[in-house]
Write an enzyme that holds these catalytic residues in place. Structure first.
Site, PDB file in Angstrom:
ATOM      1  N   SER A  72      40.084  48.917-115.585  1.00  0.00           N
ATOM      2  CA  SER A  72      38.805  48.398-115.780  1.00  0.00           C
ATOM      3  C   SER A  72      38.196  49.748-116.375  1.00  0.00           C
ATOM      4  O   SER A  72      38.791  50.388-117.070  1.00  0.00           O
ATOM      5  CB  SER A  72      38.152  47.778-114.767  1.00  0.00           C
ATOM      6  N   ASP A 177      41.446  36.771-116.478  1.00  0.00           N
ATOM      7  CA  ASP A 177      40.386  37.779-116.615  1.00  0.00           C
ATOM      8  C   ASP A 177      39.465  37.558-117.515  1.00  0.00           C
ATOM      9  O   ASP A 177      39.614  37.627-118.681  1.00  0.00           O
ATOM     10  CB  ASP A 177      41.117  39.268-116.983  1.00  0.00           C
ATOM     11  N   HIS A 212      40.567  39.768-112.771  1.00  0.00           N
ATOM     12  CA  HIS A 212      40.306  41.136-112.970  1.00  0.00           C
ATOM     13  C   HIS A 212      40.903  42.159-111.747  1.00  0.00           C
ATOM     14  O   HIS A 212      40.082  42.333-110.988  1.00  0.00           O
ATOM     15  CB  HIS A 212      38.933  41.299-113.388  1.00  0.00           C
TER      16      HIS A 212
END
Length: 379
Positions: A72, A177, A212
């Site tokens: 991320s 995700d 995620h």
């Protein structure tokens, strides 16, 4: 006398771009974060009350064999560090992240330094570099970003591109995700190709139904989930996959680590950097062999948003699997840490410019601090 056209037309274009591109909700989120960011300029980020006093050890590491990974916001930071210090970095793993430089708005340079540019960048980050809402406007544009990287390298703001194109690159996106969608990670793949990294050096993994998160084969939430500690069990050893792609054949991992995960004081590495957004303490994993033997390599693991110690404790460092591979392969793992602050409540790494306009260069505050940590390990 004022020449109205010199400032009115650019500001009008900027305003219309902002209004037409972003939803009302996105504008409110951005303005809220930018207003909070004003406080950051007046407040330190040293986290002094919580900082440990243990120094980062001098281990005589081979820092020219360094690798980086991140998820991320950490994925974006891994890419930024990779280009900034390409002479030292031999490979990078970009997990749920997009192409280098994605969030910097083309209009940011037209604004006075500070909040205006940050407002534009964070909106582009949310709408164009996490979701794919700006695809019709050509965002992300991997070729343009590759050209920008080359230009900054030519200007001496990054290490030479020639040092970067030989790197090994691992990219991962989970099919479930919804935070950083697969199309954005695909754009990162295109960026590396456009920058000159050979296809043979790139591994793009997109077949797992992961949310995620950083992926493991035995720890975390169920595979499709997204949530703290942002570790999911997909029966896939991501730590081993990325390290083997970067370094080649490795010794098998251990089931129980014998080295030491310890806290260290990050404050010496943030001196004179102003509002840098880093915590007072970081973590480092040192295998037993690297205590007595010099020449161990270093892997820098950048956590994601809401994945720093303030949010998840030591879960990422202990459960990601990186230490299990480090133990048998003379690999020191550095886990630098951001601070959780009112200005950055999720403890994200700076990939949209909240620490300053030079966030994409070698002089970026967080890049400088982590490079200082790396050099310490090399002493």
């Amino acid at each position: 006398m004022l020449h109205v056209d010199r400032w009115w037309r650019p500001l009008t274009a900027l305003y219309l771009d902002f209004r037409m591109t972003f939803s009302a909700a996105s504008r409110v989120r951005a303005l809220t974060l930018v207003c909070l960011g004003a406080v950051a300029l007046l407040a330190g980020c040293d986290d002094k009350k919580n900082a440990g006093d243990e120094p980062l050890p001098k281990l005589g590491a081979n820092i020219t064999g360094t690798s980086v990974s991140g998820i991320s916001s950490g994925a974006y930071m891994a890419g930024q560090f990779q280009l900034a210090h390409a002479k030292q970095v031999v490979g990078a793993a970009i997990i749920a992240g997009g192409p280098w430089g994605c969030a910097e708005s083309a209009f940011a340079g037209m604004m006075m330094p500070g909040l205006g540019a940050e407002m534009l960048n964070i909106n582009k980050a949310v709408n164009g570099c996490m979701s794919h809402n700006m695809a019709a406007l050509g965002v992300p544009n991997p070729q343009a970003l590759a050209d920008k990287a080359k230009s900054k390298a030519d200007a001496g703001e990054l290490d030479p591109i020639a040092e970067f194109v030989s790197d090994r690159v691992y990219l991962f996106t989970g099919t479930q995700d919804r935070t950083v969608v697969p199309a954005i990670v695909q754009a990162a793949r295109t960026f590396y190709a456009d920058a000159g990294v050979p296809d043979a050096n790139v591994l793009f993994e997109s077949s797992y139904p992961a949310g995620h998160a950083f992926v493991t084969d035995d720890a975390g939430l169920s595979c499709e989930k997204t949530g703290e500690p942002y570790l999911v069990d997909c029966d896939y050893d991501q730590a081993g996959a990325l390290l083997k792609h970067i370094y080649g054949k490795l010794n098998p991992r251990v089931e129980t680590v014998s080295g030491t995960l310890s806290e260290f004081d990050q404050r010496p590495y943030t001196e004179k950097l102003g509002s840098h957004g880093l915590s007072g303490t970081g973590l480092v994993y040192v295998p037993k062999a690297c205590v007595s033997e010099k020449g161990c390599r270093v892997h820098i693991a950048f956590h994601g948003c809401a994945q720093n110690r303030s949010a998840v404790g030591e879960d990422f460092a202990r459960e990601s699997g990186l230490a299990r591979w480090a133990d048998t392969n003379k690999l020191i793992v550095l886990f630098p840490q951001t601070a959780t602050l009112p200005t950055n409540p999720q403890g994200c790494w700076d990939w949209w410019g909240y620490t300053g306009a030079n966030f994409l260069t070698r002089d970026a505050k967080q890049v400088v601090a982590v490079e200082r940590m790396l050099e310490r390990l090399g002493e």
